[in-house]
Write a protein that holds these residues in place. Structure first.
Motif, mmCIF file in Angstrom:
data_model
loop_
_atom_site.group_PDB
_atom_site.id
_atom_site.type_symbol
_atom_site.label_atom_id
_atom_site.label_comp_id
_atom_site.label_asym_id
_atom_site.label_seq_id
_atom_site.Cartn_x
_atom_site.Cartn_y
_atom_site.Cartn_z
ATOM 1 N N PRO A 56 0.781 -1.236 0.000
ATOM 2 C CA PRO A 56 0.000 0.000 0.000
ATOM 3 C C PRO A 56 0.815 1.289 0.000
ATOM 4 C CG PRO A 56 0.057 -0.921 2.196
ATOM 5 C CD PRO A 56 0.768 -1.903 1.316
ATOM 6 N N TYR A 61 5.198 0.911 -3.819
ATOM 7 C CA TYR A 61 4.384 0.404 -4.926
ATOM 8 C C TYR A 61 4.931 0.903 -6.265
ATOM 9 C CZ TYR A 61 0.539 0.159 -8.261
ATOM 10 O OH TYR A 61 -0.205 -0.058 -9.386
ATOM 11 N N GLN A 75 -1.637 -1.970 -5.278
ATOM 12 C CA GLN A 75 -1.541 -0.961 -4.219
ATOM 13 C C GLN A 75 -2.795 -1.052 -3.351
ATOM 14 O OE1 GLN A 75 -1.071 3.114 -5.468
ATOM 15 N NE2 GLN A 75 -0.356 3.767 -3.456
ATOM 16 N N CYS A 76 -2.744 -1.916 -2.362
ATOM 17 C CA CYS A 76 -3.865 -2.123 -1.453
ATOM 18 C C CYS A 76 -3.333 -2.851 -0.229
ATOM 19 C CB CYS A 76 -4.983 -2.931 -2.124
ATOM 20 S SG CYS A 76 -4.515 -4.623 -2.579
ATOM 21 N N ALA A 82 -13.595 -6.154 1.812
ATOM 22 C CA ALA A 82 -13.280 -5.082 0.875
ATOM 23 C C ALA A 82 -13.819 -3.785 1.450
ATOM 24 C CB ALA A 82 -13.899 -5.362 -0.488
ATOM 25 N N SER A 84 -12.511 0.565 2.878
ATOM 26 C CA SER A 84 -11.487 1.598 3.009
ATOM 27 C C SER A 84 -10.974 1.604 4.447
ATOM 28 C CB SER A 84 -12.052 2.977 2.646
ATOM 29 O OG SER A 84 -12.412 3.017 1.280
ATOM 30 N N VAL A 118 -6.485 3.694 2.473
ATOM 31 C CA VAL A 118 -6.156 2.661 1.500
ATOM 32 C C VAL A 118 -7.350 1.729 1.334
ATOM 33 C CG1 VAL A 118 -3.696 2.728 2.026
ATOM 34 C CG2 VAL A 118 -5.174 1.138 3.261
ATOM 35 N N GLN A 119 -7.349 1.017 0.228
ATOM 36 C CA GLN A 119 -8.406 0.046 -0.039
ATOM 37 C C GLN A 119 -7.958 -1.339 0.408
ATOM 38 O OE1 GLN A 119 -11.447 0.809 -1.085
ATOM 39 N NE2 GLN A 119 -12.114 -1.322 -0.861
ATOM 40 N N SER A 120 -8.861 -2.065 1.039
ATOM 41 C CA SER A 120 -8.587 -3.431 1.476
ATOM 42 C C SER A 120 -9.256 -4.419 0.531
ATOM 43 C CB SER A 120 -9.098 -3.623 2.906
ATOM 44 O OG SER A 120 -9.001 -4.972 3.299
ATOM 45 N N ARG A 121 -8.563 -5.533 0.281
ATOM 46 C CA ARG A 121 -9.123 -6.638 -0.498
ATOM 47 C C ARG A 121 -8.795 -7.941 0.210
ATOM 48 N NH1 ARG A 121 -7.817 -6.781 -6.791
ATOM 49 N NH2 ARG A 121 -9.217 -8.573 -6.485
#
Length: 281
Positions: A56, A61, A75-76, A82, A84, A118-121
């Motif tokens: 992230p 990245y 970039q996560c 899923a 933020s 950041v975005q989570s997956r």
């Protein structure tokens, strides 16, 4: 070909000892950090392996995209859902985290901690999109206190990394370990920084981890490694120049493989033929 080790605690040597018979292997690196410095996967990349790097921090990245163009760079952060999240960045370190309590400890120690969203997956969604049905030969997790949520987002019934190594506390009091062992993995080694787990169907690899890295592994440490002699000013300048050259080469390669570049080349060819036609007459 001499094996060049980049990892901070010989992780890549241990993994290579177990997996060197695998051609064109695949890795999953959660918390990849820098593409070369202290990297567990760089030596494998240099030998034709490919994988997924999850990182992230924007600076790391971007460096991964430049220096590891054949990898899948995301970039996560990996998590249970899923969503933020607030990510706490500590520049030029491997200490950045999504854990507020860990970030506060670093603030209390006088470190400059910055917040970003950041975005989570989930790892399952990432594997579904990019790994699909190919084998994952090792999964590395280094997420500064975020291990449990990373593990909860993985489907170990479908994707079975042969080897998992996870940065763990010296006290060996990780509460998340049952998520790994209940999924059919056995703890086989603690190297002082990481715990290594083997999938039960790959326990035949265990002898590769029975002794620490040694001279028989025939490896060399990369230039600037923390366990090697400090670089001279000349070596540092040369290393920086080589790094810039590698970055420029990676950028050029990316440009040449872009659709725009191919379209321009095709247009140039057509124009050349059109100009050459009348002249030949």
């Amino acid at each position: 070909m001499t094996f060049i080790s980049y990892a901070q605690n010989f992780e890549d040597i241990r993994l290579w000892r177990a997996l060197q018979s695998v051609e064109n292997g695949f890795y999953l690196d959660v918390g990849a950090n820098h593409p070369t410095d202290d990297s567990v996967t760089r030596a494998f990349y240099d030998r034709g392996w490919r994988g997924i790097n999850i990182e992230p921090v924007p600076a790391y990245y971007d460096a991964l995209c430049q220096q590891r163009p054949h990898d899948i760079n995301l970039q996560c952060v990996a998590g249970e859902n899923a969503e933020s999240l607030t990510f706490y960045t500590i520049a030029d370190t491997g200490l950045s985290t999504v854990e507020a309590s860990v970030a506060q400890q670093h603030r209390d120690a006088g470190m400059d901690v910055r917040n970003q969203t950041v975005q989570s997956r989930t790892l399952a969604s990432i594997c579904e999109q990019y790994a699909q049905d190919r084998p994952i030969h090792f999964l590395k997790i280094d997420v500064e206190g975020h291990e449990e949520t990373v593990l909860r987002g993985m489907d170990f019934s479908r994707w079975r990394p042969w080897i998992i190594l996870i940065e763990t506390p010296w006290a060996r009091d990780q509460t998340w370990e049952n998520l790994v062992t209940d999924a059919g993995y056995q703890s086989i080694l603690f190297d002082g920084i990481n715990t290594y787990y083997l999938a039960e169907e790959h326990l035949a690899l265990k002898p590769a981890f029975d002794i620490p890295p040694c001279n028989l592994d025939g490896f060399q440490l990369c230039k600037g490694h923390k366990f090697s002699h400090p670089l001279s000013d000349t070596d540092q300048q040369l290393s920086a120049a080589l790094q810039r050259a590698e970055q420029a080469e990676a950028q050029l390669h990316a440009i040449q493989n872009s659709r725009t570049w191919r379209a321009l080349n095709k247009l140039r060819t057509l124009l050349h033929r059109a100009q050459a036609g009348p002249a030949q007459k």
